[in-house]
Design a protein around this motif. Structure first.
Motif, mmCIF file in Angstrom:
data_model
loop_
_atom_site.group_PDB
_atom_site.id
_atom_site.type_symbol
_atom_site.label_atom_id
_atom_site.label_comp_id
_atom_site.label_asym_id
_atom_site.label_seq_id
_atom_site.Cartn_x
_atom_site.Cartn_y
_atom_site.Cartn_z
ATOM 1 N N ASP A 170 8.335 7.478 14.089
ATOM 2 C CA ASP A 170 7.720 6.505 14.967
ATOM 3 C C ASP A 170 7.171 5.306 14.202
ATOM 4 O OD1 ASP A 170 6.222 5.066 16.857
ATOM 5 O OD2 ASP A 170 5.752 6.768 17.958
ATOM 6 N N LEU A 171 8.013 4.457 14.075
ATOM 7 C CA LEU A 171 7.791 3.272 13.173
ATOM 8 C C LEU A 171 6.472 2.428 13.686
ATOM 9 C CD1 LEU A 171 8.460 1.364 10.740
ATOM 10 C CD2 LEU A 171 9.873 -0.109 12.320
ATOM 11 N N GLY A 172 6.395 2.289 15.253
ATOM 12 C CA GLY A 172 5.310 1.451 15.750
ATOM 13 C C GLY A 172 3.901 2.463 15.242
ATOM 14 N N ALA A 173 3.818 3.390 15.720
ATOM 15 C CA ALA A 173 2.730 4.281 15.261
ATOM 16 C C ALA A 173 2.285 4.274 13.987
ATOM 17 C CB ALA A 173 2.822 5.866 16.030
ATOM 18 N N THR A 174 3.256 4.358 12.989
ATOM 19 C CA THR A 174 2.825 4.479 11.502
ATOM 20 C C THR A 174 2.450 3.256 11.090
ATOM 21 O OG1 THR A 174 4.637 6.233 11.072
ATOM 22 C CG2 THR A 174 3.818 5.183 9.258
ATOM 23 N N VAL A 175 3.120 2.246 11.687
ATOM 24 C CA VAL A 175 2.486 0.881 11.217
ATOM 25 C C VAL A 175 1.115 0.671 11.679
ATOM 26 C CG1 VAL A 175 2.804 -1.808 11.216
ATOM 27 C CG2 VAL A 175 4.757 -0.155 10.745
ATOM 28 N N ALA A 176 0.827 1.043 12.685
ATOM 29 C CA ALA A 176 -0.633 0.853 13.592
ATOM 30 C C ALA A 176 -1.503 1.629 12.278
ATOM 31 C CB ALA A 176 -0.497 1.256 14.941
ATOM 32 N N GLU A 177 -1.240 2.850 12.186
ATOM 33 C CA GLU A 177 -2.124 3.956 11.456
ATOM 34 C C GLU A 177 -2.050 3.163 10.097
ATOM 35 O OE1 GLU A 177 -4.429 7.067 10.176
ATOM 36 O OE2 GLU A 177 -3.862 5.993 12.161
ATOM 37 N N PHE A 178 -1.017 2.647 9.239
ATOM 38 C CA PHE A 178 -1.345 1.888 8.132
ATOM 39 C C PHE A 178 -2.246 0.664 8.098
ATOM 40 C CE2 PHE A 178 -0.007 -1.043 4.772
ATOM 41 C CZ PHE A 178 0.054 -0.313 3.722
ATOM 42 N N ALA A 179 -1.994 -0.096 9.220
ATOM 43 C CA ALA A 179 -2.950 -1.331 9.332
ATOM 44 C C ALA A 179 -4.585 -0.659 9.484
ATOM 45 C CB ALA A 179 -2.303 -1.940 10.510
ATOM 46 N N ARG A 180 -4.723 0.286 10.339
ATOM 47 C CA ARG A 180 -6.016 0.841 10.676
ATOM 48 C C ARG A 180 -6.522 1.411 9.278
ATOM 49 N NH1 ARG A 180 -8.839 5.195 10.766
ATOM 50 N NH2 ARG A 180 -6.929 6.362 10.337
ATOM 51 N N ARG A 181 -5.975 2.038 8.374
ATOM 52 C CA ARG A 181 -6.359 2.755 7.154
ATOM 53 C C ARG A 181 -6.577 1.406 6.087
ATOM 54 N NH1 ARG A 181 -3.198 7.708 4.993
ATOM 55 N NH2 ARG A 181 -5.176 7.510 3.708
ATOM 56 N N THR A 182 -5.748 0.685 5.860
ATOM 57 C CA THR A 182 -5.701 -0.313 4.822
ATOM 58 C C THR A 182 -6.424 -1.800 5.143
ATOM 59 O OG1 THR A 182 -3.542 -1.316 5.322
ATOM 60 C CG2 THR A 182 -3.439 0.824 3.910
ATOM 61 N N GLY A 183 -6.262 -2.119 6.398
ATOM 62 C CA GLY A 183 -6.847 -3.447 6.790
ATOM 63 C C GLY A 183 -5.474 -4.457 6.556
ATOM 64 N N THR A 222 18.265 2.193 12.363
ATOM 65 C CA THR A 222 16.906 2.266 11.648
ATOM 66 C C THR A 222 16.389 0.691 11.709
ATOM 67 O OG1 THR A 222 17.805 2.181 9.432
ATOM 68 C CG2 THR A 222 16.786 4.146 10.604
ATOM 69 N N ARG A 223 15.228 0.348 11.616
ATOM 70 C CA ARG A 223 14.377 -0.878 11.326
ATOM 71 C C ARG A 223 13.178 -0.619 10.290
ATOM 72 N NH1 ARG A 223 14.108 -3.870 15.894
ATOM 73 N NH2 ARG A 223 12.809 -5.474 14.847
ATOM 74 N N ASN A 224 12.828 -1.620 9.649
ATOM 75 C CA ASN A 224 11.685 -1.432 8.871
ATOM 76 C C ASN A 224 10.511 -2.430 8.987
ATOM 77 O OD1 ASN A 224 12.511 -3.583 7.152
ATOM 78 N ND2 ASN A 224 13.521 -2.161 5.577
ATOM 79 N N GLN A 225 9.397 -2.100 8.318
ATOM 80 C CA GLN A 225 8.439 -3.115 8.147
ATOM 81 C C GLN A 225 7.884 -2.980 6.693
ATOM 82 O OE1 GLN A 225 6.799 -2.761 12.626
ATOM 83 N NE2 GLN A 225 5.432 -4.195 11.244
ATOM 84 N N LEU A 226 7.450 -4.057 6.107
ATOM 85 C CA LEU A 226 7.359 -3.982 4.505
ATOM 86 C C LEU A 226 5.786 -4.739 4.307
ATOM 87 C CD1 LEU A 226 10.661 -5.921 3.865
ATOM 88 C CD2 LEU A 226 10.111 -3.515 4.044
ATOM 89 N N VAL A 227 5.278 -4.161 2.757
ATOM 90 C CA VAL A 227 4.118 -4.783 2.450
ATOM 91 C C VAL A 227 4.409 -4.738 1.008
ATOM 92 C CG1 VAL A 227 1.807 -3.921 1.830
ATOM 93 C CG2 VAL A 227 2.822 -3.263 4.206
ATOM 94 N N GLY A 228 3.869 -6.094 0.469
ATOM 95 C CA GLY A 228 4.052 -6.267 -0.943
ATOM 96 C C GLY A 228 3.043 -5.281 -1.732
ATOM 97 N N LEU A 229 3.593 -5.084 -2.940
ATOM 98 C CA LEU A 229 2.556 -3.953 -3.834
ATOM 99 C C LEU A 229 2.195 -4.987 -4.980
ATOM 100 C CD1 LEU A 229 4.692 -0.613 -3.479
ATOM 101 C CD2 LEU A 229 2.664 -1.380 -2.181
ATOM 102 N N GLY A 230 2.676 -6.022 -5.169
ATOM 103 C CA GLY A 230 2.060 -6.849 -6.317
ATOM 104 C C GLY A 230 3.342 -7.050 -7.059
ATOM 105 N N GLY A 231 3.634 -8.208 -7.717
ATOM 106 C CA GLY A 231 4.874 -8.382 -8.536
ATOM 107 C C GLY A 231 6.132 -8.288 -7.638
ATOM 108 N N ARG A 232 7.116 -7.662 -8.208
ATOM 109 C CA ARG A 232 8.329 -7.399 -7.752
ATOM 110 C C ARG A 232 8.546 -6.192 -6.987
ATOM 111 N NH1 ARG A 232 13.643 -10.039 -7.982
ATOM 112 N NH2 ARG A 232 15.321 -8.647 -7.871
ATOM 113 N N SER A 233 7.526 -5.601 -6.303
ATOM 114 C CA SER A 233 7.795 -4.279 -5.840
ATOM 115 C C SER A 233 7.128 -4.079 -4.426
ATOM 116 C CB SER A 233 6.820 -3.152 -6.609
ATOM 117 O OG SER A 233 7.346 -3.105 -7.929
ATOM 118 N N TYR A 234 7.434 -3.458 -3.463
ATOM 119 C CA TYR A 234 6.913 -3.549 -2.123
ATOM 120 C C TYR A 234 7.293 -2.027 -1.607
ATOM 121 C CZ TYR A 234 11.892 -3.419 -0.556
ATOM 122 O OH TYR A 234 13.086 -3.162 -0.369
ATOM 123 N N LEU A 235 6.436 -1.863 -0.462
ATOM 124 C CA LEU A 235 6.548 -0.597 0.356
ATOM 125 C C LEU A 235 7.376 -0.927 1.502
ATOM 126 C CD1 LEU A 235 5.698 2.254 1.124
ATOM 127 C CD2 LEU A 235 3.619 1.066 2.131
#
Length: 210
Positions: free
Chosen positions: A17-30, A44-57
């Motif tokens: 459940d992408l929507g639920a996981t993204v919401a939980e990620f935002a709640r935990r991390t800000g 499938t579809r995705n949502q992304l977060v940079g991890l610094g430099g040339r890496s991402y989640l």
């Protein structure tokens, strides 16, 4: 041992459940992950977060707006009962040379195949990757990716939360270290069930997933 694996391109957090996981990620991390795009015909579809430099989640899950694909969705998201850190990718300077070099020392990274996804602005990103498939340490040995002429996702203005560490466990860590070395990377490994985890430096403090 590096806390962050050499050549790291991205980590894969798969979810049913992408929507639920993204919401939980935002709640935990800000940090609110940015829409990445859709994997056409794969469901499938995705949502992304940079991890610094040339890496991402990459947070990836089923896309309810696509028709059901003819085969299983990527990363087995159909079979997941809960979000899971499933695998990771490295981006060597030369993918074909890295594949040949690994095979020469006894590790076959698998076939190289083309992939693509459509971004929210309508652009199509194209890349090549290997598929490690099942086997000893499945998910702990990364797949390889080459973005070619496409812009790298980490350079697309993603929200960033720096990566502090990646770690894993395996029943026999030595059987994982060999393939990792063949690919020119490494991973902090302990003895235990097959598992992959990472820790982020977030506005809410360090947060771990896995």
């Amino acid at each position: 041992m590096n806390a962050i694996p050499p050549l790291l391109d991205h980590l894969v957090l798969a979810t049913p459940d992408l929507g639920a996981t993204v919401a939980e990620f935002a709640r935990r991390t800000g940090i609110v992950p940015a829409p990445g795009g859709v994997h056409l015909a794969l469901g499938t579809r995705n949502q992304l977060v940079g991890l610094g430099g040339r890496s991402y989640l990459e947070i990836i899950g089923p896309d309810p707006e696509q028709p059901a694909p003819t085969g299983p969705r990527p990363f087995g998201v159909d079979r997941l009962a809960a979000p899971a850190v499933l695998t990771w990718a490295i981006s060597p300077p030369d993918l074909d040379a890295a594949v040949a070099g690994a095979r020469a020392v006894g590790h076959d990274p698998g076939p190289v195949r083309p992939m693509s996804r459509r971004t929210p602005d309508g652009a199509v990103l194209r890349w090549r990757l290997t598929d490690t498939g099942p086997g000893e340490g499945a998910g702990l040995v990364p797949f390889l990716i080459d973005w070619g002429d496409s812009p790298h996702p980490a350079a697309s203005g993603l929200p960033v939360t720096p990566l502090l560490a990646v770690s894993a466990s395996a029943p026999d860590p030595e059987r994982v270290r060999g393939p990792l070395a063949a690919l020119g990377t490494s991973l902090a490994l302990a003895t235990g069930p097959v598992a992959l985890s990472f820790t982020l430096d977030t506005p809410n403090g360090p947060v771990s997933f896995g």
